[in-house]
Design a protein around this motif. Structure first.
Motif, PDB file in Angstrom:
ATOM      1  N   VAL A  51       0.688  -1.080  -0.113  1.00 26.45           N
ATOM      2  CA  VAL A  51      -0.009  -0.070  -0.005  1.00 26.45           C
ATOM      3  C   VAL A  51       0.746   1.177  -0.227  1.00 26.45           C
ATOM      4  O   VAL A  51       0.300   2.276  -0.270  1.00 26.45           O
ATOM      5  N   LEU A  52       2.096   1.019   0.196  1.00 28.94           N
ATOM      6  CA  LEU A  52       2.976   2.195   0.289  1.00 28.94           C
ATOM      7  C   LEU A  52       3.287   2.982  -0.950  1.00 28.94           C
ATOM      8  O   LEU A  52       3.141   2.216  -2.164  1.00 28.94           O
ATOM      9  N   PRO A  53       3.416   4.303  -1.088  1.00 27.14           N
ATOM     10  CA  PRO A  53       3.702   4.967  -2.401  1.00 27.14           C
ATOM     11  C   PRO A  53       5.096   4.343  -2.776  1.00 27.14           C
ATOM     12  O   PRO A  53       5.797   4.043  -2.085  1.00 27.14           O
ATOM     13  N   SER A  54       5.151   4.133  -3.954  1.00 21.04           N
ATOM     14  CA  SER A  54       6.538   3.733  -4.639  1.00 21.04           C
ATOM     15  C   SER A  54       7.739   4.228  -4.034  1.00 21.04           C
ATOM     16  O   SER A  54       8.634   3.689  -3.843  1.00 21.04           O
ATOM     17  N   ALA A  55       7.771   5.505  -3.858  1.00 23.48           N
ATOM     18  CA  ALA A  55       9.007   6.636  -3.524  1.00 23.48           C
ATOM     19  C   ALA A  55       9.098   6.067  -2.041  1.00 23.48           C
ATOM     20  O   ALA A  55      10.477   5.951  -1.507  1.00 23.48           O
ATOM     21  N   VAL A  56       8.069   5.863  -1.342  1.00 25.58           N
ATOM     22  CA  VAL A  56       8.463   5.270  -0.067  1.00 25.58           C
ATOM     23  C   VAL A  56       8.977   4.044   0.291  1.00 25.58           C
ATOM     24  O   VAL A  56       9.854   3.936   1.031  1.00 25.58           O
ATOM     25  N   ALA A  57       8.425   3.024  -0.359  1.00 24.89           N
ATOM     26  CA  ALA A  57       8.711   1.632  -0.380  1.00 24.89           C
ATOM     27  C   ALA A  57      10.092   1.706  -0.726  1.00 24.89           C
ATOM     28  O   ALA A  57      10.845   0.806  -0.160  1.00 24.89           O
ATOM     29  N   GLU A  58      10.736   2.131  -1.744  1.00 16.35           N
ATOM     30  CA  GLU A  58      11.900   2.186  -2.255  1.00 16.35           C
ATOM     31  C   GLU A  58      12.980   2.973  -1.252  1.00 16.35           C
ATOM     32  O   GLU A  58      13.933   2.177  -0.829  1.00 16.35           O
ATOM     33  N   ALA A  59      12.627   3.884  -0.744  1.00 13.77           N
ATOM     34  CA  ALA A  59      13.512   4.467   0.377  1.00 13.77           C
ATOM     35  C   ALA A  59      13.596   3.481   1.550  1.00 13.77           C
ATOM     36  O   ALA A  59      14.716   3.528   2.277  1.00 13.77           O
ATOM     37  N   LEU A  60      12.403   3.038   2.063  1.00 14.67           N
ATOM     38  CA  LEU A  60      12.406   2.216   3.339  1.00 14.67           C
ATOM     39  C   LEU A  60      13.402   0.726   2.970  1.00 14.67           C
ATOM     40  O   LEU A  60      14.020   0.471   4.018  1.00 14.67           O
ATOM     41  N   ARG A  61      12.954   0.274   1.859  1.00 16.40           N
ATOM     42  CA  ARG A  61      13.690  -1.104   1.545  1.00 16.40           C
ATOM     43  C   ARG A  61      15.448  -0.669   1.900  1.00 16.40           C
ATOM     44  O   ARG A  61      16.151  -1.796   2.215  1.00 16.40           O
ATOM     45  N   GLY A  62      15.759   0.181   1.511  1.00 15.95           N
ATOM     46  CA  GLY A  62      17.475   0.493   1.595  1.00 15.95           C
ATOM     47  C   GLY A  62      17.644   1.323   2.792  1.00 15.95           C
ATOM     48  O   GLY A  62      18.820   1.721   3.113  1.00 15.95           O
ATOM     49  N   MET A  63      16.764   1.437   3.876  1.00 13.77           N
ATOM     50  CA  MET A  63      16.983   2.067   5.124  1.00 13.77           C
ATOM     51  C   MET A  63      17.521   1.130   6.079  1.00 13.77           C
ATOM     52  O   MET A  63      16.893   0.142   6.254  1.00 13.77           O
ATOM     53  N   GLY A  64      18.451   1.664   6.964  1.00 10.87           N
ATOM     54  CA  GLY A  64      18.751   1.142   8.211  1.00 10.87           C
ATOM     55  C   GLY A  64      17.886   1.425   9.306  1.00 10.87           C
ATOM     56  O   GLY A  64      17.114   2.417   9.229  1.00 10.87           O
ATOM     57  N   PHE A  65      17.727   0.565  10.340  1.00 13.43           N
ATOM     58  CA  PHE A  65      16.711   0.764  11.343  1.00 13.43           C
ATOM     59  C   PHE A  65      17.302   2.201  11.956  1.00 13.43           C
ATOM     60  O   PHE A  65      16.285   2.535  12.971  1.00 13.43           O
ATOM     61  N   SER A  66      18.417   2.656  12.211  1.00 12.54           N
ATOM     62  CA  SER A  66      18.788   3.929  12.837  1.00 12.54           C
ATOM     63  C   SER A  66      19.084   4.855  11.965  1.00 12.54           C
ATOM     64  O   SER A  66      19.563   6.175  12.224  1.00 12.54           O
ATOM     65  N   GLY A  67      18.643   4.876  10.500  1.00 16.44           N
ATOM     66  CA  GLY A  67      18.508   5.843   9.498  1.00 16.44           C
ATOM     67  C   GLY A  67      17.855   7.165   9.823  1.00 16.44           C
ATOM     68  O   GLY A  67      16.792   6.996  10.559  1.00 16.44           O
ATOM     69  N   ALA A  68      17.956   8.162   9.297  1.00 22.30           N
ATOM     70  CA  ALA A  68      17.179   9.508   9.228  1.00 22.30           C
ATOM     71  C   ALA A  68      15.830   9.116   8.587  1.00 22.30           C
ATOM     72  O   ALA A  68      15.826   8.318   7.639  1.00 22.30           O
ATOM     73  N   PRO A  69      14.878   9.548   9.101  1.00 24.13           N
ATOM     74  CA  PRO A  69      13.426   9.306   8.504  1.00 24.13           C
ATOM     75  C   PRO A  69      13.041   9.704   6.940  1.00 24.13           C
ATOM     76  O   PRO A  69      14.191  10.804   6.627  1.00 24.13           O
ATOM     77  N   PHE A  70      12.326   9.303   6.360  1.00 23.28           N
ATOM     78  CA  PHE A  70      12.022   9.513   4.884  1.00 23.28           C
ATOM     79  C   PHE A  70      10.939  10.441   5.196  1.00 23.28           C
ATOM     80  O   PHE A  70       9.929  10.016   5.489  1.00 23.28           O
ATOM     81  N   LEU A  71      11.050  11.550   4.499  1.00 15.90           N
ATOM     82  CA  LEU A  71       9.843  12.517   4.448  1.00 15.90           C
ATOM     83  C   LEU A  71       9.025  12.529   3.234  1.00 15.90           C
ATOM     84  O   LEU A  71       9.578  12.540   1.793  1.00 15.90           O
ATOM     85  N   TYR A  72       7.833  12.484   3.191  1.00 15.45           N
ATOM     86  CA  TYR A  72       6.949  12.134   2.053  1.00 15.45           C
ATOM     87  C   TYR A  72       5.474  12.654   2.307  1.00 15.45           C
ATOM     88  O   TYR A  72       4.783  12.171   3.277  1.00 15.45           O
ATOM     89  N   GLU A  73       5.054  13.755   1.467  1.00 15.32           N
ATOM     90  CA  GLU A  73       3.570  14.220   1.476  1.00 15.32           C
ATOM     91  C   GLU A  73       3.162  14.247   3.074  1.00 15.32           C
ATOM     92  O   GLU A  73       1.845  13.776   3.326  1.00 15.32           O
ATOM     93  N   GLY A  74       3.919  14.933   3.997  1.00 15.95           N
ATOM     94  CA  GLY A  74       3.201  15.336   5.261  1.00 15.95           C
ATOM     95  C   GLY A  74       3.753  14.112   6.270  1.00 15.95           C
ATOM     96  O   GLY A  74       3.030  14.483   7.321  1.00 15.95           O
ATOM     97  N   TYR A  75       4.448  13.164   5.899  1.00 14.93           N
ATOM     98  CA  TYR A  75       4.565  12.029   6.887  1.00 14.93           C
ATOM     99  C   TYR A  75       6.087  11.802   6.893  1.00 14.93           C
ATOM    100  O   TYR A  75       6.915  12.119   5.908  1.00 14.93           O
ATOM    101  N   SER A  76       6.474  11.347   8.152  1.00 14.68           N
ATOM    102  CA  SER A  76       7.759  10.830   8.218  1.00 14.68           C
ATOM    103  C   SER A  76       7.906   9.500   8.450  1.00 14.68           C
ATOM    104  O   SER A  76       6.950   8.891   9.119  1.00 14.68           O
ATOM    105  N   TYR A  77       8.491   8.623   7.516  1.00 11.77           N
ATOM    106  CA  TYR A  77       8.868   7.134   7.515  1.00 11.77           C
ATOM    107  C   TYR A  77      10.128   6.716   8.353  1.00 11.77           C
ATOM    108  O   TYR A  77      11.014   7.165   7.987  1.00 11.77           O
ATOM    109  N   ARG A  78      10.057   5.574   9.167  1.00 11.95           N
ATOM    110  CA  ARG A  78      11.193   4.859   9.241  1.00 11.95           C
ATOM    111  C   ARG A  78      11.092   3.463   9.204  1.00 11.95           C
ATOM    112  O   ARG A  78       9.857   2.687   9.496  1.00 11.95           O
ATOM    113  N   LYS A  79      12.161   2.710   9.032  1.00  8.39           N
ATOM    114  CA  LYS A  79      12.139   1.278   8.978  1.00  8.39           C
ATOM    115  C   LYS A  79      12.294   0.887  10.256  1.00  8.39           C
ATOM    116  O   LYS A  79      13.182   1.521  11.125  1.00  8.39           O
ATOM    117  N   MET A  80      11.534  -0.360  10.763  1.00  9.80           N
ATOM    118  CA  MET A  80      11.616  -0.829  12.160  1.00  9.80           C
ATOM    119  C   MET A  80      11.590  -2.260  11.965  1.00  9.80           C
ATOM    120  O   MET A  80      11.052  -2.887  10.987  1.00  9.80           O
TER     121      MET A  80
END
Length: 215
Positions: A106-135
């Motif tokens: 259900v994630l927008p493609s830009a968010v999914a791509e950013a999260l897949r390459g993100m570490g658990f301690s990485g900076a959040p990915f900001l997109y359309e009013g939300y901050s996203y972190r991988k956990m």
């Protein structure tokens, strides 16, 4: 799942504005606090909202149904609300939305791509009013504190007339501020980059105070 069109997002944003202006007792809302900045500018161009005073916006019409507006804001399925356990007595942890790995479609493609390459301690990915972190087990989502990521802030400033030279100088100043503030989010919540720009350490977002020449 395809991303929503600007028309669909503007409908949701209008309901959000109508609800906020009624709930806060002011009858209007700060421009920078609207989560979807592209949608709010679309609404301004359409005439569905207007600027009663600088930096503030107001819907031309009132809520048709309070229940309908609440549903639009809080129906976050398949995202699930969670509240972390306090680390010590007196802590009041901030709730967040959680999306398990199996529901990442259900994630927008830009968010999914950013999260897949993100570490658990990485900076959040900001997109359309939300901050996203991988956990562990999925993704964490919170509303952004400011209205802009660094990239959308620079794009917005270019749109309202800043030169390439001024933007390059500002980008360098922003990066120096981010580097200097790294690891200090528990001590400092925000830093002023300029008279109009505020950097929020917690999620690396930015607020742009002025509304002048945005349209």
């Amino acid at each position: 799942m395809s991303e929503k069109s600007i028309a669909e997002r503007s409908v949701e944003t209008l309901k959000w504005i109508q609800r906020e202006q009624k709930a806060n007792g002011l009858g209007m809302v700060e421009f920078d606090k609207v989560p979807d900045q592209s949608a709010v500018r679309f609404l301004l161009r359409k005439g569905d909202i207007f600027e009663p005073q600088q930096g503030m916006i107001k819907s031309v019409t009132e809520l048709e149904s309070e229940d309908e507006a609440v549903d639009a804001v809080y129906d976050s399925s398949p995202w699930v609300w969670r509240t972390p356990k306090p680390k010590k007595k007196g802590d009041v942890p901030e709730p967040y939305q959680f999306l398990p790995y199996p529901d990442w479609s259900v994630l927008p493609s830009a968010v999914a791509e950013a999260l897949r390459g993100m570490g658990f301690s990485g900076a959040p990915f900001l997109y359309e009013g939300y901050s996203y972190r991988k956990m562990a087990g999925g993704a964490l989502r919170r509303k952004m504190i400011g209205a802009h990521s660094k990239e959308t802030l620079l794009a917005e400033l270019k749109l309202i007339g800043h030169t390439n030279e001024a933007l390059a100088e500002l980008e360098q100043k922003i990066q120096i501020t981010i580097d200097d503030c790294r690891g200090k989010s528990k001590e400092i919540t925000e830093v002023s980059i300029s008279a109009d720009i505020v950097y929020h350490l917690k999620d690396n977002s930015f607020s742009l105070k002025t509304l002048k020449n945005r349209l």
